[in-house]
Design an enzyme around this catalytic site. Structure first.
Site, mmCIF file in Angstrom:
data_model
loop_
_atom_site.group_PDB
_atom_site.id
_atom_site.type_symbol
_atom_site.label_atom_id
_atom_site.label_comp_id
_atom_site.label_asym_id
_atom_site.label_seq_id
_atom_site.Cartn_x
_atom_site.Cartn_y
_atom_site.Cartn_z
ATOM 1 N N LYS A 10 4.698 -2.563 15.245
ATOM 2 C CA LYS A 10 3.431 -3.284 14.059
ATOM 3 C C LYS A 10 4.180 -3.946 12.970
ATOM 4 C CE LYS A 10 3.923 -0.551 10.312
ATOM 5 N NZ LYS A 10 4.818 -1.143 9.170
ATOM 6 N N ASP A 136 1.060 5.868 9.600
ATOM 7 C CA ASP A 136 1.020 4.661 10.612
ATOM 8 C C ASP A 136 0.413 5.223 12.007
ATOM 9 O OD1 ASP A 136 1.758 2.784 8.919
ATOM 10 O OD2 ASP A 136 3.826 2.674 9.362
#
Length: 284
Positions: A10, A136
């Site tokens: 990401k 996350d």
């Protein structure tokens, strides 16, 4: 039976720290999206009731320090699974790079074990499990593009940004997320990036708008600790990237590039600064 899962990296298009919470975490506002650079996870049941992890990468822990190991242990304990699992991590995402490689591996492990053991865990429940492993992980379970608030676990999905090339460059240093957040003084942040304006740019599919609204308040901390990250940003802009930002707590810097013709020049130019350079697409 074997299960294969992809664990993409990401990037943070914007990251703001609002204040420190009573639980020790920071209240954040982030817009994250995924890129087509991914680890691949292979899972197979083992006859013995144990968790075994292997990897071709010689630089990651293969015990309880590994987030994929922690994910497997959490599933076994929470759902009373008396079976063993062998997990192989084919690592492609740089480690300690601000790209959520470990979190994505943990998310892929949760998804894969849900299938391997037929547990029928809902996506919402998987995200709650993921939040116990790291901020996350819930986003990595869902993927796509999202506004993350709280300590990063509260997600509001949004459309993907306009498609473009992403050049990732990681200098040969490792950055501790805990150290960076530990040095953040939210009351001294003078410029806060705008999640609202970034979301508008994404919804309008404005590539120029996305580049304009890139922002990460952790840059000030990491760049003081590691000036080479700032030099990498400058080099990427000089070579022609349209928008440049450090991802997460760093040290990886990414550049958004709209024209494919620019990609080889930027990629080759950055190879003079660091070995770990990748040219990938947004994962849409």
């Amino acid at each position: 039976m074997k299960i294969y899962e992809k664990a993409p990296a990401k990037i943070n298009l914007m990251l703001d720290v609002l204040h420190k919470r009573n639980d020790g975490y920071h209240e954040v506002e982030m817009i994250m999206t995924m890129v087509d650079l991914a680890d691949r996870i292979e899972m197979a049941e083992m006859p013995r009731d144990t968790i075994m992890i292997s990897s071709q990468a010689g630089y990651i822990p293969l015990d309880e320090k590994n987030l994929a190991f922690q994910a497997a242990r959490l599933v076994k304990e929470r759902y009373n699974v008396k079976k063993g699992v062998y997990i192989h991590l084919d690592k492609k995402i740089p480690v300690a790079a601000g790209l959520a490689g470990g979190s994505s591996d943990a998310a892929a492990t949760l998804r894969g074990l849900n299938k391997l053991w037929g547990l029928g865990i809902s996506d919402e429940e998987l995200r709650l499990l993921g939040a116990e492993l790291g901020s996350d992980v819930p986003f990595c379970i869902t993927g796509g593009t999202a506004l993350a608030t709280g300590r990063g676990e509260k997600l509001s999905m949004m459309p993907n940004p306009p498609q473009c090339w992403v050049i990732l460059a990681k200098p040969p240093i490792n950055v501790s997320t805990a150290e960076v957040y530990g040095r953040v003084r939210s009351d001294r942040i003078t410029h806060h990036p705008s999640a609202k304006r970034m979301e508008e740019a994404i919804r309008n599919q404005s590539f120029a708008g996305v580049c304009q609204e890139l922002g990460n308040v952790l840059e000030d901390v990491t760049l003081k600790l590691h000036p080479e990250v700032g030099q990498l940003k400058e080099a990427m802009l000089r070579l022609g990237a349209d928008g440049v930002l450090m991802s997460g707590s760093g040290p990886t810097v990414f550049g958004l590039v709209s024209k494919e013709s620019k990609v080889p020049r930027i990629y080759n130019g950055l190879r003079g600064f660091c070995k770990e350079v990748y040219a990938v697409r947004l994962l849409t």
